[in-house]
Design an enzyme around this catalytic site. Structure first.
Site, PDB file in Angstrom:
ATOM      1  N   ARG A  75       0.880  -1.211   0.019  1.00 50.00           N
ATOM      2  CA  ARG A  75       0.108  -0.020  -0.045  1.00 50.00           C
ATOM      3  C   ARG A  75       0.839   1.259  -0.156  1.00 50.00           C
ATOM      4  O   ARG A  75       0.350   2.319   0.355  1.00 50.00           O
ATOM      5  CB  ARG A  75      -1.007   0.061   0.950  1.00 50.00           C
ATOM      6  N   LYS A  99       2.394  11.378 -11.736  1.00 47.60           N
ATOM      7  CA  LYS A  99       1.759  10.412 -12.464  1.00 47.60           C
ATOM      8  C   LYS A  99       2.761   8.879 -12.802  1.00 47.60           C
ATOM      9  O   LYS A  99       3.891   9.046 -13.118  1.00 47.60           O
ATOM     10  CB  LYS A  99       1.378  10.796 -13.921  1.00 47.60           C
ATOM     11  N   GLU A 157       8.285  16.642 -26.099  1.00 46.86           N
ATOM     12  CA  GLU A 157       7.770  17.121 -24.928  1.00 46.86           C
ATOM     13  C   GLU A 157       8.044  18.473 -24.618  1.00 46.86           C
ATOM     14  O   GLU A 157       7.153  19.439 -24.133  1.00 46.86           O
ATOM     15  CB  GLU A 157       8.077  16.260 -23.736  1.00 46.86           C
ATOM     16  N   LYS A 182       5.803  22.573 -16.669  1.00 49.09           N
ATOM     17  CA  LYS A 182       4.980  21.462 -16.118  1.00 49.09           C
ATOM     18  C   LYS A 182       4.713  21.711 -14.765  1.00 49.09           C
ATOM     19  O   LYS A 182       3.457  21.534 -14.456  1.00 49.09           O
ATOM     20  CB  LYS A 182       5.691  20.039 -16.366  1.00 49.09           C
ATOM     21  N   GLU A 208      -5.599  16.575 -12.210  1.00 45.77           N
ATOM     22  CA  GLU A 208      -5.975  16.757 -13.573  1.00 45.77           C
ATOM     23  C   GLU A 208      -7.624  16.665 -13.853  1.00 45.77           C
ATOM     24  O   GLU A 208      -8.122  16.068 -14.562  1.00 45.77           O
ATOM     25  CB  GLU A 208      -5.570  15.668 -14.473  1.00 45.77           C
ATOM     26  N   ARG A 254      -4.392  20.864 -16.193  1.00 40.93           N
ATOM     27  CA  ARG A 254      -3.181  19.738 -16.162  1.00 40.93           C
ATOM     28  C   ARG A 254      -3.670  19.185 -17.394  1.00 40.93           C
ATOM     29  O   ARG A 254      -2.743  18.623 -18.071  1.00 40.93           O
ATOM     30  CB  ARG A 254      -3.402  18.946 -14.862  1.00 40.93           C
ATOM     31  N   ASN A 309      -1.600  17.362 -22.232  1.00 40.29           N
ATOM     32  CA  ASN A 309      -2.128  16.273 -22.956  1.00 40.29           C
ATOM     33  C   ASN A 309      -2.168  16.687 -24.480  1.00 40.29           C
ATOM     34  O   ASN A 309      -2.440  15.993 -25.464  1.00 40.29           O
ATOM     35  CB  ASN A 309      -3.492  15.483 -22.432  1.00 40.29           C
ATOM     36  N   HIS A 331      -1.269  14.374 -27.420  1.00 38.89           N
ATOM     37  CA  HIS A 331      -1.260  12.932 -26.877  1.00 38.89           C
ATOM     38  C   HIS A 331      -2.618  12.354 -27.321  1.00 38.89           C
ATOM     39  O   HIS A 331      -2.604  11.087 -27.393  1.00 38.89           O
ATOM     40  CB  HIS A 331      -1.265  13.170 -25.327  1.00 38.89           C
ATOM     41  N   HIS A 356      -0.977   9.264 -28.551  1.00 37.48           N
ATOM     42  CA  HIS A 356      -1.052   8.158 -28.043  1.00 37.48           C
ATOM     43  C   HIS A 356      -1.892   6.938 -28.632  1.00 37.48           C
ATOM     44  O   HIS A 356      -1.406   5.709 -28.921  1.00 37.48           O
ATOM     45  CB  HIS A 356      -1.856   8.223 -26.622  1.00 37.48           C
ATOM     46  N   HIS A 415       7.692   7.242 -27.864  1.00 37.66           N
ATOM     47  CA  HIS A 415       6.694   8.282 -27.355  1.00 37.66           C
ATOM     48  C   HIS A 415       6.741   9.539 -27.990  1.00 37.66           C
ATOM     49  O   HIS A 415       5.694  10.036 -28.540  1.00 37.66           O
ATOM     50  CB  HIS A 415       6.635   8.323 -25.966  1.00 37.66           C
TER      51      HIS A 415
END
Length: 356
Positions: free
Chosen positions: A115, A137, A179, A217, A227, A231, A235, A238, A242, A259
């Site tokens: 955890r 993230k 990026e 960022k 997000e 935020r 993206n 993306h 993606h 990527h």
């Protein structure tokens, strides 16, 4: 360089990284320390990190295979089992030494093992330095669907030492550069223009450029850590990028995109959509396309694949109630989120990209 303070983490730069790391290790008194590497960073980057750790600690090295195809739950399961067999408890520490795959996956492993145990990111790729390792993230892919399983939980610290970049091939450096370009497009036109003409930049400027990217960022993440709104700006490129990356990842007869290479295509296409729906001028659209194509040579995308790629858009994490939502540009340096785009316009964006 002055450290950048995030919500629950701090990004350190250069040699200060190791001063802070050694101080942290001495004070924290972790029961065990693990360093997660892939097969590349084990050989090329681990010796440097180990040489910077001043005291003797009982450190376990855990290696995974290098590559996006190993960013999955099966790899996590192997690491969880290794940690368990090694007797790692909740007072243990995991140091993730690698690119975006290692920092994303390693962060997720740390956040879920017992955890949650502490972790530190030591990014070794440009992509991880300016994006993947910063902002909390973590996660893994689900089949060919990018980053579908994960949590947002920040590391104890991020250590950005550009000496690791000496181990990178050119295509990996370019992947991270995508990026950085994105950060300029969504937030800072002056930064974008600076990146647009690399002929005027010296190698020594790279440290400052990375720093500026992390600042952009981090400023966004601080305002919206989970997000819910702005935020989403991060993206840009993306949604389509993606989908392209995922599609090509599962078709071995086609080229595999890094990527940043896929995001570069996504940024051109989403800039075109921005010119159709918002206020991006034709001059700026051409400028964006030219700058990106100067670093990322065009790949012809077969028209028969348009719909197959578009089918993957429904899995984008920004979507709400089955509606596909894009981040677009009002202009260079100013973004807008939650934009609906018709299928017809997405197809026009593919056609625009292929026409360049």
């Amino acid at each position: 360089m002055k450290p950048i303070v995030s919500k629950d983490s701090i990004v350190y730069f250069g040699q200060e990284c190791y001063t802070r790391l050694n101080s942290y290790l001495e004070k924290a008194n972790h029961s065990q320390i693990g360093i997660l590497v892939d097969s590349n960073t084990h050989e090329l980057c681990l010796p440097l990190l180990m040489s910077k750790i001043e005291k003797e600690y009982d450190i376990e090295i855990i290696e995974i295979e290098a590559g996006e195809i190993y960013k999955n739950i099966e790899t996590c399961s192997g690491i969880w089992n290794a940690l368990s067999e090694l007797g790692f408890d909740r007072k243990s520490l995991l140091i993730n030494l690698g690119g975006g795959v290692v920092t994303d996956l390693g962060g997720f492993v740390a956040c879920t093992y017992k955890r949650g145990i502490n972790y530190i990111n030591v990014p070794t790729s440009l992509l991880a330095m300016v994006d993947a390792s910063v902002g909390g993230k973590t996660g893994v892919d689900l089949g060919n669907l990018k980053n579908m399983v994960g949590v947002i939980s920040e590391s104890e610290m991020v250590l950005v030492d550009t000496e690791y970049l000496g181990t990178l091939p050119v295509n990996q450096m370019c992947s991270g550069f995508a990026e950085m370009l994105k950060h300029g497009l969504i937030q800072d036109r002056q930064y974008w223009e600076k990146l647009s003409d690399l002929s005027q930049l010296e190698l020594d400027d790279l440290d400052q450029m990375i720093y500026d990217s992390v600042v952009i960022k981090n400023n966004i993440v601080l305002k919206d850590p989970t997000e819910q709104n702005i935020r989403k700006y991060l993206n840009f490129g993306h949604t389509i990028g993606h989908a392209i990356e995922s599609f090509y990842l599962t078709h071995p007869e086609k080229p595999t995109f890094l990527h940043g290479e896929a995001i570069a295509i996504g940024m051109i296409m989403e800039a075109f959509i921005s010119s159709e729906l918002l206020s991006v001028t034709q001059e700026d659209l051409q400028h964006i396309s030219d700058v990106i194509l100067a670093t990322f040579p065009k790949i012809e995308i077969a028209s028969k694949d348009y719909e197959k790629i578009m089918e993957l858009l429904i899995h984008d994490k920004k979507n709400e109630k089955g509606i596909i939502l894009f981040v677009l540009l009002n202009t260079i340096g100013e973004a807008k989120y939650n934009c609906q785009v018709s299928d017809e316009l997405i197809i026009k964006a593919f056609e625009y990209y292929n026409s360049l």
